[in-house]
Structure formats: structure tokens, C-alpha cells
Design a protein around this motif. Sequence first.
Motif, short mmCIF file in Angstrom:
data_model
loop_
_atom_site.label_atom_id
_atom_site.label_comp_id
_atom_site.label_asym_id
_atom_site.label_seq_id
_atom_site.Cartn_x
_atom_site.Cartn_y
_atom_site.Cartn_z
N UNK A 177 7.46 27.26 27.39
CA UNK A 177 8.46 28.07 26.69
C UNK A 177 9.77 28.12 27.46
N UNK A 178 9.70 28.05 28.80
CA UNK A 178 10.90 28.13 29.62
C UNK A 178 11.69 26.83 29.65
N UNK A 179 11.06 25.71 29.30
CA UNK A 179 11.74 24.40 29.37
C UNK A 179 11.40 23.57 28.12
N UNK A 180 11.85 24.03 26.94
CA UNK A 180 11.48 23.34 25.70
C UNK A 180 12.09 21.95 25.56
N UNK A 181 13.17 21.68 26.27
CA UNK A 181 13.78 20.35 26.19
C UNK A 181 12.89 19.29 26.82
N UNK A 182 12.11 19.69 27.80
CA UNK A 182 11.24 18.73 28.50
C UNK A 182 9.80 18.79 28.03
N UNK A 183 9.30 19.97 27.74
CA UNK A 183 7.87 20.17 27.50
C UNK A 183 7.53 20.15 26.02
N UNK A 184 6.43 19.50 25.70
CA UNK A 184 5.87 19.53 24.35
C UNK A 184 4.45 20.07 24.45
N UNK A 185 4.20 21.21 23.82
CA UNK A 185 2.87 21.80 23.81
C UNK A 185 2.06 21.12 22.71
N UNK A 186 1.00 20.44 23.11
CA UNK A 186 0.19 19.64 22.18
C UNK A 186 -1.14 20.34 21.94
N UNK A 187 -1.41 20.69 20.68
CA UNK A 187 -2.71 21.27 20.34
C UNK A 187 -3.78 20.21 20.58
N UNK A 188 -4.68 20.47 21.53
CA UNK A 188 -5.62 19.44 21.98
C UNK A 188 -7.06 19.73 21.61
N UNK A 189 -7.27 20.71 20.74
CA UNK A 189 -8.63 21.01 20.32
C UNK A 189 -9.09 20.21 19.13
N UNK A 190 -8.19 19.43 18.53
CA UNK A 190 -8.50 18.61 17.36
C UNK A 190 -9.18 17.31 17.78
N UNK A 191 -9.64 16.51 16.82
CA UNK A 191 -10.22 15.21 17.17
C UNK A 191 -9.28 14.37 18.01
N UNK A 192 -9.87 13.52 18.85
CA UNK A 192 -9.11 12.71 19.81
C UNK A 192 -8.00 11.94 19.13
N UNK A 193 -8.28 11.35 17.97
CA UNK A 193 -7.29 10.51 17.29
C UNK A 193 -6.07 11.32 16.86
N UNK A 194 -6.29 12.56 16.39
CA UNK A 194 -5.17 13.40 15.96
C UNK A 194 -4.29 13.78 17.14
N UNK A 195 -4.93 14.10 18.26
CA UNK A 195 -4.15 14.44 19.47
C UNK A 195 -3.37 13.22 19.93
N UNK A 196 -3.98 12.05 19.89
CA UNK A 196 -3.30 10.83 20.31
C UNK A 196 -2.05 10.59 19.48
N UNK A 197 -2.16 10.78 18.16
CA UNK A 197 -0.99 10.55 17.30
C UNK A 197 0.17 11.46 17.69
N UNK A 198 -0.13 12.71 18.01
CA UNK A 198 0.93 13.64 18.41
C UNK A 198 1.60 13.19 19.71
N UNK A 199 0.79 12.72 20.65
CA UNK A 199 1.34 12.30 21.92
C UNK A 199 2.18 11.03 21.78
N UNK A 200 1.70 10.06 21.03
CA UNK A 200 2.46 8.83 20.81
C UNK A 200 3.78 9.15 20.11
N UNK A 201 3.74 10.05 19.12
CA UNK A 201 4.96 10.41 18.40
C UNK A 201 5.98 11.05 19.34
N UNK A 202 5.51 11.90 20.27
CA UNK A 202 6.43 12.56 21.20
C UNK A 202 7.10 11.55 22.12
#
Length: 222
Positions: A177-202
Motif C-alpha cells: 500500500x505504501x509503494x503502489x507504483x512498484x508493488x502488485x498484490x497478487x491474489x495467490x489462493x487461486x489455481x496455479x494457472x490463474x495466478x501465473x496469468x496475473x504475474x505474466x500480465x504484470x
Amino acid sequence: MSGLLVTIEGGEGAGKTTQSALLAAALEQLGCSVLRTREPGGAPGAEALRGFLLGRDHGLSLRAEAMAHFAARIDHVDSTIKPALASGRLVLCDRFTDSTLAYQGYGLARGDPAVLDFIARLTALLDVRPALTLMLDVRRAEGRRRVRLRGQDDDRYERLDEAFHERVAAGYRTIAAADPARCRLIAAGDPVEAVQRRMVAAVQALLRDGPLQEGAAAPGRQ
């Protein structure tokens, strides 16, 4: 062209190692030259310190423990990260300075402002900073389940009580929250493939829109 430093953060069982490997493979398919590394470790001297820091109750004071993590980190930066960035590679690092802030600052020190400031001053000594930090956020119950499924011996941090791990998770959210320009909070409780898509997109967004020099050596920057 200078390279990029992307760090992956999160508490125990968040899936950092799995997601780092998948992200590296996806980025290599996109034509990136990727180096995967980790902390504590990533260089011979730093790996020796990793065994000391994670393997047993070492008896260091809290500030000394934070400094030991930074000693390993500086060796890692000098020996591994900076040469890779200088050659134009994209470095994926499993843990970096935010781990010290979350684990030692918020977890062990319970957010003591003096300790948080001490860690911030150590961070300012580094001459590289991440262009992007992906923070994997998972409920503690799910993290515990994943750790049990690994079937490995717990390290000294994994053996600490639930209150410690809740403080670490809250610390990561505070950092994000203190550094939103650098940090992306990724919901990681979902299936592996869904989390991967979020990370690749970021990371794709960073490659498309961000300054490619952000992860490069930059004297005087945090």
C-alpha cells in the motif's frame, strides 16, 4: 540496454518458487533472457549465510539478524544481480529487501518504528532496486496446507507461531500500500494457472510501459 530486476515476495506457502519458475518460462517464450535467483542466497557467500540464518536458532539480536540478511544480500547483488543487469537480463529474485522488512521488521519486531527505520537505512545502502515487486497474498490456512504438502523440514521462520505469520502477511500488505507504483498484490489462493496469468500480465505491462532502466544499478537510490 540495462536489465530489469523483478522481485517475488510472500509469506510461507504463498507459491513463490512455483510461480517464479512458471514466470521465467513464460518470459523466455516472449524472448527475454531471464535469470532466476533467490534470497537469502544467490551467490556462494550468500548461500553460506542462508544456512546459518534459516537452519537453526542462531542467537543474534534482531538488528544483527537484519544486518546478516543484508550482508548476504549485498554479496548477492555484487556477485549475481548487478552483472546480470549489466548484461541486459531480466532478473527474477525470490525475496529481496521487502522480506527483511516483513519478517524482521513487522514479524519479529512487531512493527517497531526504530527497527523499521533501521531496515530502511540498510536498504538505502543498496545501489539496485526492483522495477516491479509481485507480492503473492494467500490466506494463512492455505499457506500452511501447502507447506505441509511439501513434506520438507521447516526452517526457523516456518516454525514460528501463527501470530508471527499474521504480522508478516499484514506487513506485506502495508508495504504494498505504501509503494503502489512498484508493488502488485497478487491474489495467490487461486489455481496455479490463474495466478501465473496475473504475474505474466504484470511483467508484460512493465516491459511495455515502464522505464527499462528501473532495475539497473543506480548509485544513491534505494
